[in-house]
Motif scaffolding. Sequence first.
Motif, PDB file in Angstrom:
ATOM      1  N   UNK A  67       0.983  -0.528   0.331  1.00 25.32           N
ATOM      2  CA  UNK A  67       0.105  -0.254  -0.161  1.00 25.32           C
ATOM      3  C   UNK A  67       0.671   1.369   0.070  1.00 25.32           C
ATOM      4  N   UNK A  68       2.251   0.996   0.399  1.00 22.02           N
ATOM      5  CA  UNK A  68       2.807   2.066   0.336  1.00 22.02           C
ATOM      6  C   UNK A  68       3.914   2.264   0.043  1.00 22.02           C
ATOM      7  N   UNK A  69       4.087   1.616  -1.426  1.00 19.45           N
ATOM      8  CA  UNK A  69       5.784   1.143  -1.653  1.00 19.45           C
ATOM      9  C   UNK A  69       6.255   2.577  -2.067  1.00 19.45           C
ATOM     10  N   UNK A  70       5.679   3.608  -2.769  1.00 17.86           N
ATOM     11  CA  UNK A  70       6.190   4.528  -3.016  1.00 17.86           C
ATOM     12  C   UNK A  70       7.396   5.443  -1.722  1.00 17.86           C
ATOM     13  N   UNK A  71       7.617   4.905  -0.419  1.00 21.28           N
ATOM     14  CA  UNK A  71       8.596   5.010   0.469  1.00 21.28           C
ATOM     15  C   UNK A  71       9.018   3.771   0.878  1.00 21.28           C
ATOM     16  N   UNK A  72       8.666   2.924   0.935  1.00 22.49           N
ATOM     17  CA  UNK A  72       9.466   1.505   1.037  1.00 22.49           C
ATOM     18  C   UNK A  72       9.156   0.217   0.520  1.00 22.49           C
ATOM     19  N   UNK A  73       9.428  -1.311   0.096  1.00 22.30           N
ATOM     20  CA  UNK A  73       9.224  -2.549  -0.051  1.00 22.30           C
ATOM     21  C   UNK A  73       9.554  -3.216   0.698  1.00 22.30           C
ATOM     22  N   UNK A  74       9.609  -4.290   0.175  1.00 21.72           N
ATOM     23  CA  UNK A  74       9.607  -5.403   1.479  1.00 21.72           C
ATOM     24  C   UNK A  74      11.686  -5.313   0.470  1.00 21.72           C
ATOM     25  N   UNK A  75      11.443  -4.944  -1.119  1.00 22.32           N
ATOM     26  CA  UNK A  75      12.644  -5.622  -1.831  1.00 22.32           C
ATOM     27  C   UNK A  75      13.630  -4.611  -0.690  1.00 22.32           C
ATOM     28  N   UNK A  76      13.388  -3.395  -0.780  1.00 24.31           N
ATOM     29  CA  UNK A  76      14.230  -2.463  -0.798  1.00 24.31           C
ATOM     30  C   UNK A  76      14.602  -2.477   1.333  1.00 24.31           C
ATOM     31  N   UNK A  77      13.242  -2.568   1.582  1.00 23.91           N
ATOM     32  CA  UNK A  77      13.371  -2.167   3.259  1.00 23.91           C
ATOM     33  C   UNK A  77      13.733  -3.929   3.537  1.00 23.91           C
ATOM     34  N   UNK A  78      14.354  -4.833   3.083  1.00 26.34           N
ATOM     35  CA  UNK A  78      14.972  -5.729   3.363  1.00 26.34           C
ATOM     36  C   UNK A  78      16.595  -6.184   2.726  1.00 26.34           C
ATOM     37  N   UNK A  79      16.626  -5.475   1.990  1.00 26.25           N
ATOM     38  CA  UNK A  79      18.486  -5.058   1.407  1.00 26.25           C
ATOM     39  C   UNK A  79      18.761  -3.844   2.481  1.00 26.25           C
ATOM     40  N   UNK A  80      18.258  -3.093   3.249  1.00 25.52           N
ATOM     41  CA  UNK A  80      18.187  -1.969   4.434  1.00 25.52           C
ATOM     42  C   UNK A  80      18.742  -2.414   5.366  1.00 25.52           C
ATOM     43  N   UNK A  81      18.463  -3.643   5.984  1.00 29.19           N
ATOM     44  CA  UNK A  81      18.286  -4.270   6.780  1.00 29.19           C
ATOM     45  C   UNK A  81      19.686  -5.721   6.207  1.00 29.19           C
ATOM     46  N   UNK A  82      20.105  -6.219   5.342  1.00 29.91           N
ATOM     47  CA  UNK A  82      20.585  -6.516   5.105  1.00 29.91           C
ATOM     48  C   UNK A  82      22.208  -5.937   5.282  1.00 29.91           C
ATOM     49  N   UNK A  83      22.416  -4.869   5.095  1.00 33.71           N
ATOM     50  CA  UNK A  83      23.306  -3.837   4.704  1.00 33.71           C
ATOM     51  C   UNK A  83      23.815  -3.457   6.098  1.00 33.71           C
ATOM     52  N   UNK A  84      22.402  -3.843   7.184  1.00 36.37           N
ATOM     53  CA  UNK A  84      23.184  -3.306   8.904  1.00 36.37           C
ATOM     54  C   UNK A  84      22.852  -4.452   9.241  1.00 36.37           C
ATOM     55  N   UNK A  85      23.395  -5.288   8.450  1.00 38.70           N
ATOM     56  CA  UNK A  85      23.692  -6.763   9.542  1.00 38.70           C
ATOM     57  C   UNK A  85      22.378  -7.298  10.025  1.00 38.70           C
ATOM     58  N   UNK A  86      21.484  -6.672   9.727  1.00 37.94           N
ATOM     59  CA  UNK A  86      19.569  -7.669  10.477  1.00 37.94           C
ATOM     60  C   UNK A  86      19.501  -8.697   9.230  1.00 37.94           C
ATOM     61  N   UNK A  87      19.175 -10.143   9.717  1.00 35.79           N
ATOM     62  CA  UNK A  87      19.089 -11.072   9.180  1.00 35.79           C
ATOM     63  C   UNK A  87      17.329 -11.284   9.436  1.00 35.79           C
ATOM     64  N   UNK A  88      16.779 -10.860  10.286  1.00 32.75           N
ATOM     65  CA  UNK A  88      15.086 -10.888  10.707  1.00 32.75           C
ATOM     66  C   UNK A  88      14.814  -9.554  10.681  1.00 32.75           C
ATOM     67  N   UNK A  89      14.294  -9.320  11.037  1.00 32.96           N
ATOM     68  CA  UNK A  89      12.845  -8.023  10.957  1.00 32.96           C
ATOM     69  C   UNK A  89      11.632  -8.690  11.325  1.00 32.96           C
ATOM     70  N   UNK A  90      10.263  -7.915  12.061  1.00 35.17           N
ATOM     71  CA  UNK A  90       9.254  -7.433  12.020  1.00 35.17           C
ATOM     72  C   UNK A  90       8.808  -6.627  11.806  1.00 35.17           C
ATOM     73  N   UNK A  91       7.494  -6.587  11.626  1.00 37.48           N
ATOM     74  CA  UNK A  91       6.763  -5.374  10.074  1.00 37.48           C
ATOM     75  C   UNK A  91       5.820  -5.492  10.997  1.00 37.48           C
ATOM     76  N   UNK A  92       5.091  -4.154  11.077  1.00 41.51           N
ATOM     77  CA  UNK A  92       4.426  -3.555  11.433  1.00 41.51           C
ATOM     78  C   UNK A  92       3.101  -3.615  10.832  1.00 41.51           C
ATOM     79  N   UNK A  93       1.920  -3.568  11.593  1.00 43.48           N
ATOM     80  CA  UNK A  93       0.450  -3.972  10.622  1.00 43.48           C
ATOM     81  C   UNK A  93       0.302  -2.704  10.112  1.00 43.48           C
ATOM     82  N   UNK A  94       0.531  -1.291   9.810  1.00 45.78           N
ATOM     83  CA  UNK A  94      -0.154  -0.579   9.563  1.00 45.78           C
ATOM     84  C   UNK A  94       0.054   0.021   8.183  1.00 45.78           C
ATOM     85  N   UNK A  95       0.677  -0.917   7.405  1.00 42.38           N
ATOM     86  CA  UNK A  95      -0.287  -1.088   6.026  1.00 42.38           C
ATOM     87  C   UNK A  95      -1.393  -0.364   5.549  1.00 42.38           C
ATOM     88  N   UNK A  96      -1.291  -0.643   3.903  1.00 44.63           N
ATOM     89  CA  UNK A  96      -3.126  -1.165   3.175  1.00 44.63           C
ATOM     90  C   UNK A  96      -3.383  -2.043   2.173  1.00 44.63           C
TER      91      UNK A  96
END
Length: 424
Positions: A67-96
């Motif tokens: 719903x709000x992919x112009x801000x972030x999407x799962x591909x870009x968000x998890x790429x940012x995570x991997x760049x930060x050493x993060x391999x697992x994340x929880x996503x909050x429900x305020x999507x659309x």
Amino acid sequence: MKMLIKSGRVVDPANNIDEKLDILIVDGKIAEVAANIDAGDAEVINAAGNIVTPGLIDIHTHMREPGLEYKEDIISGTAAAAAGGVTSLCCMPNTNPVIDNLPVVQFIMNKAKFEGSANVFPIAAISKGQKGEILSEMGELLEGGCVGFSDDGLPVNDGEMMRRAMEYASTFDAPIIVHAEDISLVAGGSMNEGAVATELGLKGIPNCAEDSMTSRDIMIAELTGGHLHVCHVSTKGSLELIRQAKARGVKVTCEVTPHHFSLTEDAVRGYNTNAKMNPPLRTQEDVDAVRTALADGTADAIATDHAPHHIDDKNVEFALAANGIVGLETLLPLTLKLVAEKVINLSRAIELMTCSPAKLLKIDRGTLAVGAVADVAIINPNKEWEVTEEGLHSKSKNSYFIGQTLKGCAVKTLRAGEVVFSRD
């Protein structure tokens, strides 16, 4: 497929390990952790001079999809995570649409599995549509892969509704994850209430907006026996309430964010909208209290509250700007700074980003034990790097730390034994 990580300082708090060791990975799992493992035909990664830890776990992020992919999407968000050493994340429900039904949960998990660079564990809404009126189908959502329930930035104002949510979730031993805020006390505020807000002519938000709701939710947790998890705690008062509740045996946990232990309300000077948060940046006394909570065990996890926003959401008057900053790629250096400043030691820092958050949300990650999934972060604690808009992997660039030089970063990140990020 075999991979051998050689000669790194292995820090695995789940197993009380902090020494120079090798790690052998076979078919995506940890096969051996020992000194001087024979490489054989394995691919070798030389980790000499680096720290090797379980892949980091961030239990509070906003992936913005669907719903709000112009801000972030799962591909870009998890790429940012991997760049930060993060391999697992929880996503909050305020999507659309809101994460309150199985099709949305399945969409997120499938996209992360096949196209993402990190594991994604959805947090479902407490109430349908985050409206605070009807409970979501908790059992079904947990079976579908969710790890907890939250109405995210919308506090459950009705005490009876919160009680029923806690009672229902406790039958599944699942946490209710709260944004503790009495919105009637916020009343249009945009930063911490105090001298700086007065000087800048901005309406303030008092600490008691957070403290009063934290107190109410702790009392409901004590009544029901449910697991309460308090998000992004920012005040000395709330931390003391949580500390006392834990001492009484209340099942309460909490997280704190890097921006709340790194910045004070003074960051708002100049009306920098990347310093606008909810909860807001507080005083030095509150920052010191957050740091103490990390050291004494009151805080159970460090989480980023990664909140991507398009430039149009931030490039407005301060009071109208969206709340939050991106944080996945600055999590490591800001936390390692606590180690450099002797607030906590390295093992405690890694614990707060691996096994502790894994334990409180029952995520099967956060350890380098033999047989565990080989999610691994290889960290250079001494590498200095400048935070730039171009260098961030997130779609959105709303970081307060743009232009600053930070110390420490992931140089390689592995998810199930596969390299998903490598820093040149």
